[in-house]
Design an enzyme around this catalytic site. Sequence first.
Site, PDB file in Angstrom:
ATOM      1  N   CYS A 223      66.447  19.035  32.189  1.00  0.00           N
ATOM      2  CA  CYS A 223      67.277  19.897  33.029  1.00  0.00           C
ATOM      3  C   CYS A 223      67.011  19.825  34.537  1.00  0.00           C
ATOM      4  O   CYS A 223      65.866  19.720  34.968  1.00  0.00           O
ATOM      5  CB  CYS A 223      67.101  21.339  32.619  1.00  0.00           C
ATOM      6  SG  CYS A 223      67.416  21.589  30.880  1.00  0.00           S
TER       7      CYS A 223
ATOM      8  N   ARG B 233      67.538  13.820  35.258  1.00  0.00           N
ATOM      9  CA  ARG B 233      66.663  14.784  34.570  1.00  0.00           C
ATOM     10  C   ARG B 233      67.244  15.268  33.244  1.00  0.00           C
ATOM     11  O   ARG B 233      66.543  15.889  32.452  1.00  0.00           O
ATOM     12  CB  ARG B 233      66.427  16.003  35.472  1.00  0.00           C
ATOM     13  CG  ARG B 233      65.737  15.676  36.756  1.00  0.00           C
ATOM     14  CD  ARG B 233      65.639  16.910  37.608  1.00  0.00           C
ATOM     15  NE  ARG B 233      64.742  17.874  37.027  1.00  0.00           N
ATOM     16  CZ  ARG B 233      63.439  17.925  37.256  1.00  0.00           C
ATOM     17  NH1 ARG B 233      62.895  17.057  38.077  1.00  0.00           N
ATOM     18  NH2 ARG B 233      62.687  18.841  36.697  1.00  0.00           N
TER      19      ARG B 233
ATOM     20  N   TRP C 234      69.536  18.965  29.444  1.00  0.00           N
ATOM     21  CA  TRP C 234      69.023  18.109  28.360  1.00  0.00           C
ATOM     22  C   TRP C 234      68.654  19.088  27.262  1.00  0.00           C
ATOM     23  O   TRP C 234      67.684  19.837  27.369  1.00  0.00           O
ATOM     24  CB  TRP C 234      67.804  17.330  28.860  1.00  0.00           C
ATOM     25  CG  TRP C 234      67.283  16.333  27.871  1.00  0.00           C
ATOM     26  CD1 TRP C 234      67.663  15.032  27.740  1.00  0.00           C
ATOM     27  CD2 TRP C 234      66.267  16.547  26.877  1.00  0.00           C
ATOM     28  NE1 TRP C 234      66.960  14.431  26.726  1.00  0.00           N
ATOM     29  CE2 TRP C 234      66.100  15.338  26.173  1.00  0.00           C
ATOM     30  CE3 TRP C 234      65.494  17.640  26.493  1.00  0.00           C
ATOM     31  CZ2 TRP C 234      65.195  15.181  25.129  1.00  0.00           C
ATOM     32  CZ3 TRP C 234      64.589  17.499  25.451  1.00  0.00           C
ATOM     33  CH2 TRP C 234      64.447  16.272  24.791  1.00  0.00           C
TER      34      TRP C 234
ATOM     35  N   ASN D  74      65.457  26.140  33.887  1.00  0.00           N
ATOM     36  CA  ASN D  74      64.782  24.889  33.528  1.00  0.00           C
ATOM     37  C   ASN D  74      63.478  25.284  32.859  1.00  0.00           C
ATOM     38  O   ASN D  74      62.643  25.944  33.473  1.00  0.00           O
ATOM     39  CB  ASN D  74      64.523  24.058  34.792  1.00  0.00           C
ATOM     40  CG  ASN D  74      63.868  22.721  34.477  1.00  0.00           C
ATOM     41  OD1 ASN D  74      63.719  22.359  33.322  1.00  0.00           O
ATOM     42  ND2 ASN D  74      63.486  22.019  35.514  1.00  0.00           N
ATOM     43  N   GLY D  75      63.312  24.915  31.597  1.00  0.00           N
ATOM     44  CA  GLY D  75      62.084  25.269  30.881  1.00  0.00           C
ATOM     45  C   GLY D  75      62.408  25.674  29.461  1.00  0.00           C
ATOM     46  O   GLY D  75      63.508  25.420  28.966  1.00  0.00           O
TER      47      GLY D  75
ATOM     48  N   GLU E 215      53.416  -0.940  26.539  1.00  0.00           N
ATOM     49  CA  GLU E 215      54.492  -0.644  27.480  1.00  0.00           C
ATOM     50  C   GLU E 215      55.702  -1.557  27.238  1.00  0.00           C
ATOM     51  O   GLU E 215      56.857  -1.116  27.290  1.00  0.00           O
ATOM     52  CB  GLU E 215      53.982  -0.766  28.926  1.00  0.00           C
ATOM     53  CG  GLU E 215      55.046  -0.780  30.016  1.00  0.00           C
ATOM     54  CD  GLU E 215      55.965   0.444  30.040  1.00  0.00           C
ATOM     55  OE1 GLU E 215      55.680   1.440  29.351  1.00  0.00           O
ATOM     56  OE2 GLU E 215      56.996   0.379  30.736  1.00  0.00           O
TER      57      GLU E 215
ATOM     58  N   LYS F 258      59.404  -0.217  26.340  1.00  0.00           N
ATOM     59  CA  LYS F 258      60.580  -0.490  27.190  1.00  0.00           C
ATOM     60  C   LYS F 258      61.753  -0.951  26.349  1.00  0.00           C
ATOM     61  O   LYS F 258      62.865  -0.453  26.476  1.00  0.00           O
ATOM     62  CB  LYS F 258      60.184  -1.558  28.226  1.00  0.00           C
ATOM     63  CG  LYS F 258      60.822  -1.491  29.541  1.00  0.00           C
ATOM     64  CD  LYS F 258      60.544  -0.286  30.413  1.00  0.00           C
ATOM     65  CE  LYS F 258      59.919   0.913  29.867  1.00  0.00           C
ATOM     66  NZ  LYS F 258      59.494   2.011  30.431  1.00  0.00           N
TER      67      LYS F 258
ATOM     68  N   GLU G  97      63.172   1.865  24.086  1.00  0.00           N
ATOM     69  CA  GLU G  97      63.954   2.890  24.780  1.00  0.00           C
ATOM     70  C   GLU G  97      65.388   2.447  25.057  1.00  0.00           C
ATOM     71  O   GLU G  97      66.308   3.260  25.019  1.00  0.00           O
ATOM     72  CB  GLU G  97      63.307   3.211  26.145  1.00  0.00           C
ATOM     73  CG  GLU G  97      62.084   4.073  26.083  1.00  0.00           C
ATOM     74  CD  GLU G  97      61.539   4.374  27.474  1.00  0.00           C
ATOM     75  OE1 GLU G  97      61.185   3.423  28.199  1.00  0.00           O
ATOM     76  OE2 GLU G  97      61.468   5.547  27.851  1.00  0.00           O
TER      77      GLU G  97
ATOM     78  N   HIS H 223      43.486  -5.672  10.292  1.00  0.00           N
ATOM     79  CA  HIS H 223      43.049  -4.403   9.696  1.00  0.00           C
ATOM     80  C   HIS H 223      44.222  -3.631   9.097  1.00  0.00           C
ATOM     81  O   HIS H 223      44.067  -2.464   8.739  1.00  0.00           O
ATOM     82  CB  HIS H 223      42.313  -3.559  10.741  1.00  0.00           C
ATOM     83  CG  HIS H 223      41.113  -4.259  11.296  1.00  0.00           C
ATOM     84  ND1 HIS H 223      39.961  -4.430  10.572  1.00  0.00           N
ATOM     85  CD2 HIS H 223      40.911  -4.878  12.481  1.00  0.00           C
ATOM     86  CE1 HIS H 223      39.081  -5.119  11.301  1.00  0.00           C
ATOM     87  NE2 HIS H 223      39.649  -5.402  12.461  1.00  0.00           N
TER      88      HIS H 223
ATOM     89  N   LYS I 172      64.545  11.868  32.101  1.00  0.00           N
ATOM     90  CA  LYS I 172      63.621  11.199  33.027  1.00  0.00           C
ATOM     91  C   LYS I 172      62.342  11.995  33.211  1.00  0.00           C
ATOM     92  O   LYS I 172      61.266  11.445  33.304  1.00  0.00           O
ATOM     93  CB  LYS I 172      64.333  11.008  34.360  1.00  0.00           C
ATOM     94  CG  LYS I 172      63.519  10.293  35.426  1.00  0.00           C
ATOM     95  CD  LYS I 172      63.426   8.820  35.146  1.00  0.00           C
ATOM     96  CE  LYS I 172      62.623   8.082  36.190  1.00  0.00           C
ATOM     97  NZ  LYS I 172      62.143   6.798  35.644  1.00  0.00           N
TER      98      LYS I 172
HETATM   99  O1  M6R Z   1      57.284  11.305  35.346  1.00  0.00           O
HETATM  100  P1  M6R Z   1      56.197  10.740  34.478  1.00  0.00           P
HETATM  101  O2  M6R Z   1      55.754   9.389  34.911  1.00  0.00           O
HETATM  102  O3  M6R Z   1      55.040  11.671  34.323  1.00  0.00           O
HETATM  103  O4  M6R Z   1      56.855  10.572  33.052  1.00  0.00           O
HETATM  104  C1  M6R Z   1      56.089  10.237  31.945  1.00  0.00           C
HETATM  105  C2  M6R Z   1      56.956   9.780  30.799  1.00  0.00           C
HETATM  106  O5  M6R Z   1      57.808  10.800  30.378  1.00  0.00           O
HETATM  107  C3  M6R Z   1      57.794   8.555  31.168  1.00  0.00           C
HETATM  108  O6  M6R Z   1      56.981   7.500  31.578  1.00  0.00           O
HETATM  109  C4  M6R Z   1      58.635   8.096  29.963  1.00  0.00           C
HETATM  110  O7  M6R Z   1      57.793   7.591  28.967  1.00  0.00           O
HETATM  111  C5  M6R Z   1      59.676   7.063  30.375  1.00  0.00           C
HETATM  112  N1  M6R Z   1      60.845   7.252  29.586  1.00  0.00           N
HETATM  113  C6  M6R Z   1      59.217   5.673  30.192  1.00  0.00           C
HETATM  114  O8  M6R Z   1      60.170   4.712  30.417  1.00  0.00           O
END
Ligand code: M6R
Length: 613
Positions: free
Chosen positions: A2, A27, A77, A103-104, A491, A495, A498, A514, A608
């Site tokens: 949000c 956001r 969101w 927001n929250g 990572e 990526k 996502e 393992h 985000k």
């Molecule tokens: O704003 P931040 O870097 O603290 O956010 C952390 C994660 O929410 C953020 O990296 C999330 O995993 C992204 N979607 C990664 O692409």
Amino acid sequence: MCGIFGFSGKQNAEEILLQGLKRLEYRGYDSWGVATTKPENEISLRKEVGKIPAFDSTQKHTSITKTHNIGIAHTRWATHGGVTQINAHPHFSTDDSFALAQNGIVENYQEIREELSNAGYKFVSETDTEVIVRLIEREYESILKSQKENETNLFAAICSAFSKLEGRNTIIVLAKNSQEIIAIRNGSPLVVGKSAENEIFLGSDYLSFANRTNSILELDNNQGVIISSRNGNEIKMFSLNSKEHGEQINFLPVEFKTTEMIDSTVDKGEYADFMIKEINEQPDTILAATSYVEKDFSELTLAAKAAKKVYLVGCGTAAFAAQQIAYYMRKLAQVEAVELKGYELSSYREIFGEKDLMIAISQSGETADTIEAAELILAKGGKLASVVNMQGSTLSRLSHYKFFSRTGPEICVASTKAFTAQIAWGYLLAMGITGKFAEAKENLENASQAMQTLLNSENLHKQIESVVDLSLDKEHFFVLGRGLNFAIALEGALKVKEISYKHFEGFAAGELKHGVIALVQKSTPVFSIVSHDETKADMLSATAEVKTRGATTVGISPENNELFDYHVTVPNLGDLAPLVNVIPFQLIAYSLGKKLGNDVDKPRNLAKSVTVK
Ligand code: M6R
């Protein structure tokens, strides 16, 4: 999660609010709403499911609202309640005298809702937000029983209701009769801006109005503002002394400060999407993130050397950056550093102490779990450093040692340039601790050039397309890395997951025998990240083991190998190899996502900035 925006000024509020929301859309982006008014008018409310539109002055509704010059807005969101127009914010009071956005998460919403329902209050949405609206109504009615009606009663009712909420909540209220915006912050961010023309902006981040002013007022938890449009946009700032004594309100001096101008450009330029733009910015952004002089690091270096333990904390991509930085701290600087996920704190509560140092990694500086970790180390008397991208964010304000990634706005929900900026910064820190600051700077310059050459390379793009074609009809993929590249395997897999919604899983190559190898079948794509380090032989053995079991192997490596069915060439950058090894995964994610018809900048279900736990 949000985004909140507010405006009071002479211009058309709806137009400014939609522009602000557009800049906050990263956001949350399932639904949105704006509420505007002007003296002697009703509040006009517009809520919709879907993406925020550009302001269109020819639309019918705008003729009603174009003279309105105060309003609030929200991009959602969804957490509590589905993605519907009714659940979108702002929410109206029963008599339409105020509208509220939040927001929250109201963690005690079930208890409050039950109590209010039993008392006869009617709910129209499924949200926890509406609970705040009805609670304000109840507080208002109880204040009225003891006092005559006056305009400050709504303010008192808002403060009283706010003090009864549990969780991290920030609210913004538009009051019709008093022509005011009342906003209070707790946990979720809120920044106020004031332009030279005396227009007031309120936003979940400074970026949302950075194109209009860099004069800002930052609010701490349990602080709020009242903006009165009737009194020439007069601002009052207040604090609620404690959650237990919410009604105890202190007014504070209002002191705007001029903040560092940031690159506030939120447009794609020549690129089709923010994601590919941001991937291509990395040769510059790793240098921007490390544009510090040695002296800037001296206090943090001393703190790291003196610390009993250094905790590198983050979530998601930032957690993988934290893992990479912890690796650099151990390997290059022999500092006892460990990575810790912000959401996995519970077993550390009794362990953190005053001799520890935490380095929080975050693009937004607003991730709730990372902030909780930061607050805990501070409560234990430890030291806190942070590297964040957003100026004025909560994490940086909490920190003893503040650093900024300086990448400019990262709009794509999937983090790319912030990640490489963070690990470049971590490399500089680790090298600096052992007196190799100048050497690190030189290596970073070379890495930036190598990154640029790689991104320009036609060969790379051909290799990526072959891997993307291979991946289109597959569902399960594994990514192996080790040592220098373990965090990159995690990572890289995140990526692609996502953006393509395909099941990419990253593993430490050492884990293969393992258990993980049980998943490998004929034609399962397995990526191996092989650099010139001490893990090279082990990585090649792991590749041979999966190939023997029928896997289709993809090597990410400076040179080809007969074990690779597909090869993506990356330059040999020694300890900085992670900076280029992640790029093939970013490009595969982008290209695969595009071919599958996904919205690469706004992948499904994600937001985000994860400001709720
Ligand atoms: O704003 P931040 O870097 O603290 O956010 C952390 C994660 O929410 C953020 O990296 C999330 O995993 C992204 N979607 C990664 O692409």
